[in-house]
Motif scaffolding. Structure first.
Motif, PDB file in Angstrom:
ATOM      1  N   UNK A 135      13.616 -28.947  45.007  1.00  0.00           N
ATOM      2  CA  UNK A 135      12.243 -28.428  44.871  1.00  0.00           C
ATOM      3  C   UNK A 135      11.586 -29.056  43.644  1.00  0.00           C
ATOM      4  N   UNK A 136      12.352 -29.160  42.537  1.00  0.00           N
ATOM      5  CA  UNK A 136      11.850 -29.833  41.328  1.00  0.00           C
ATOM      6  C   UNK A 136      11.586 -31.305  41.625  1.00  0.00           C
ATOM      7  N   UNK A 137      12.503 -31.942  42.388  1.00  0.00           N
ATOM      8  CA  UNK A 137      12.339 -33.352  42.758  1.00  0.00           C
ATOM      9  C   UNK A 137      11.051 -33.564  43.554  1.00  0.00           C
ATOM     10  N   UNK A 138      10.786 -32.648  44.481  1.00  0.00           N
ATOM     11  CA  UNK A 138       9.568 -32.761  45.288  1.00  0.00           C
ATOM     12  C   UNK A 138       8.311 -32.660  44.419  1.00  0.00           C
ATOM     13  N   UNK A 139       8.350 -31.782  43.427  1.00  0.00           N
ATOM     14  CA  UNK A 139       7.206 -31.640  42.508  1.00  0.00           C
ATOM     15  C   UNK A 139       6.979 -32.944  41.736  1.00  0.00           C
ATOM     16  N   UNK A 140       8.083 -33.583  41.293  1.00  0.00           N
ATOM     17  CA  UNK A 140       7.967 -34.862  40.582  1.00  0.00           C
ATOM     18  C   UNK A 140       7.324 -35.931  41.458  1.00  0.00           C
TER      19      UNK A 140
END
Length: 450
Positions: free
Chosen positions: A426-431
């Protein structure tokens, strides 16, 4: 490109063997990998600039020769510290090969085929990365650990002969070139190397724990970066012209490359734990699933280059980022009941998007660069990718450990590991959404009338 990426991945599989052969701790043998990566990261911009000044062909030939000789030294090293020193020399040779190989595309390939050439380089890099662990395992089992270094000697000799035979001669420098050679930015090179080394060590030392030493190194890197900017602003012939960061497309290309590499590293850091702890796969099957990513990149690199040449680099950069974001979002919501097929499907979407992005972004950055700056720009592009991988290994690993709510990830419950994986992606997608915003914003700035 194949040699330098093979050099990165083939040594990892030998770490347990090195520890046994030299009677050393894991922290000590880790430097066999770290010395190689540090040499590439700290010097890749400088060697790119040196190629611009002294001639790319002769420096590339010297780099291949250094890599080959260092491979011999690695293969015959009697002690661990001599092996680590030889690996650092090998990393310097690899840095020269990585920076100048990409810079040569502008001299040897027409503008209409730049995307295909970049796609081919991406394919070679992916093949080297994918081949390393399996080839290394076979060689160690059959011939011992020295073979993983000595196997690169005949490959290096072949690369040297091919480069000598086929690469175009360096263009004649103008009569002022002697002065230019004397103006290689030694202070800038030293400051940048020390800054990058401090940052890389801050992100990699401590095996996942961020202690006082890591913080001190990070502060040293920040201080070094400030000194480097001051030195470059005053240098007559700077290593990096700070004015080039005013070009929104160039700055965006570097920033997006770092963000995407950070996310890509999450698949390599989090993937093995999710597959083994949450899905219960043994080590052999984990290796097979992890090899899917590099294989997909290898198969899609050249077709992606053709698509970039046809539809344009900027448009395909956005398309690639959308693919990576979609794959990351799907992993962030993936139920464990979907098992290996669900994970592999999402991984394929991420890696196809990555192949498209990497080819398109490299093409966009390297197109229309003046010949005397191709080496340093190529070096910076490779540097942004390396910094992303280093940051990803540390930062995404920390996110995963925090999200799993456990002090020891190797003994965490399957449900905790699955939760950690979903939150990490989820953090990766935000990046990647941030990278998409950069892509759209830079395009708007570039097309805005002055």
């Amino acid at each position: 490109m194949l040699l330098s990426s093979l050099g990165t991945s083939i040594a990892n599989v030998g770490l347990p063997t090195f520890a046994e052969a030299f009677g050393a701790s894991f922290q000590a043998v880790q430097w066999v990998v770290l010395a190689y990566l540090l040499a590439i990261t700290t010097l890749i911009v400088s060697v790119g600039r040196l190629g611009d000044i002294t001639g790319r062909r002769r420096l590339l030939l010297a780099g291949i020769f250094l890599f080959t000789m260092a491979s011999v030294l690695c293969g015959v090293a009697p002690t661990l510290w001599l092996l680590i020193a030889a690996r650092a020399a090998q990393g310097l040779g690899a840095g020269i090969m990585m920076a100048l190989t990409m810079a040569f595309v502008g001299e040897t390939v027409s503008k209409a085929k730049t995307g295909r050439a970049m796609g081919l380089l991406g394919t070679m890099s992916a093949i080297g990365t994918a081949l390393g662990p399996s080839l290394g395992g076979v060689l160690i089992a059959g011939l011992g650990w020295r073979a993983i270094f000595l196997v690169k000697v005949p490959l290096g000799i072949l690369a040297l002969l091919l480069a000598y035979r086929y690469l175009p001669d360096d263009r004649q420098q103008p009569k002022t070139s002697a002065a230019d050679r004397g103006r290689f930015d030694k202070l800038g090179t030293l400051l940048l190397a020390l800054t990058l080394a401090a940052y890389a060590l801050a992100m990699t030392m401590g095996r996942g724990s961020f202690g006082p030493l890591n913080l001190a190194l990070l502060l040293a890197a920040a201080f070094g970066a400030g000194l480097f900017v001051l030195a470059e602003a005053r240098a007559a012939s700077p290593l990096i012209r700070l004015a080039m960061f005013r070009d929104p497309m160039l700055s965006a290309g570097f920033a997006m490359s770092a963000l995407v590499s950070t996310v890509l590293m999450a698949t390599l850091v989090v993937g093995p734990f999710y597959l083994s702890r949450a899905l219960g796969l043994d080590a052999a099957l984990v290796g097979v699933v992890l090899s899917v990513g590099p294989i997909v990149v290898a198969l899609t690199g050249i077709p992606a280059g053709g698509i970039v040449d046809r539809f344009g680099a900027q448009r395909m950069t956005v398309a690639g980022l959308i693919g990576i974001a979609a794959g990351s979002f799907s992993l962030s919501m993936l139920p464990a009941t979907f098992g290996v097929p669900g994970y592999v499907a999402s991984l394929v979407v991420i890696t196809v998007g990555y192949a498209m992005f990497q080819t398109a972004n490299n093409t966009a950055v390297m197109t229309d660069i003046s010949p005397d700056r191709r080496g340093v720009i190529s070096g910076m592009l490779n540097l942004s990718r390396n910094l992303g991988l280093i940051t990803g290994a540390s930062a995404m690993g920390a996110v995963f450990a925090l999200a799993s709510a456990t002090t020891d990830i190797t003994t965490a419950r399957p449900e905790a590991v699955a939760t950690g994986m979903r939150i990490t992606f989820a953090v990766a997608a935000i990046l990647i959404v941030v990278a998409l915003a950069i892509a759209v914003g830079s395009r708007a700035l570039a097309t805005r009338p002055r």
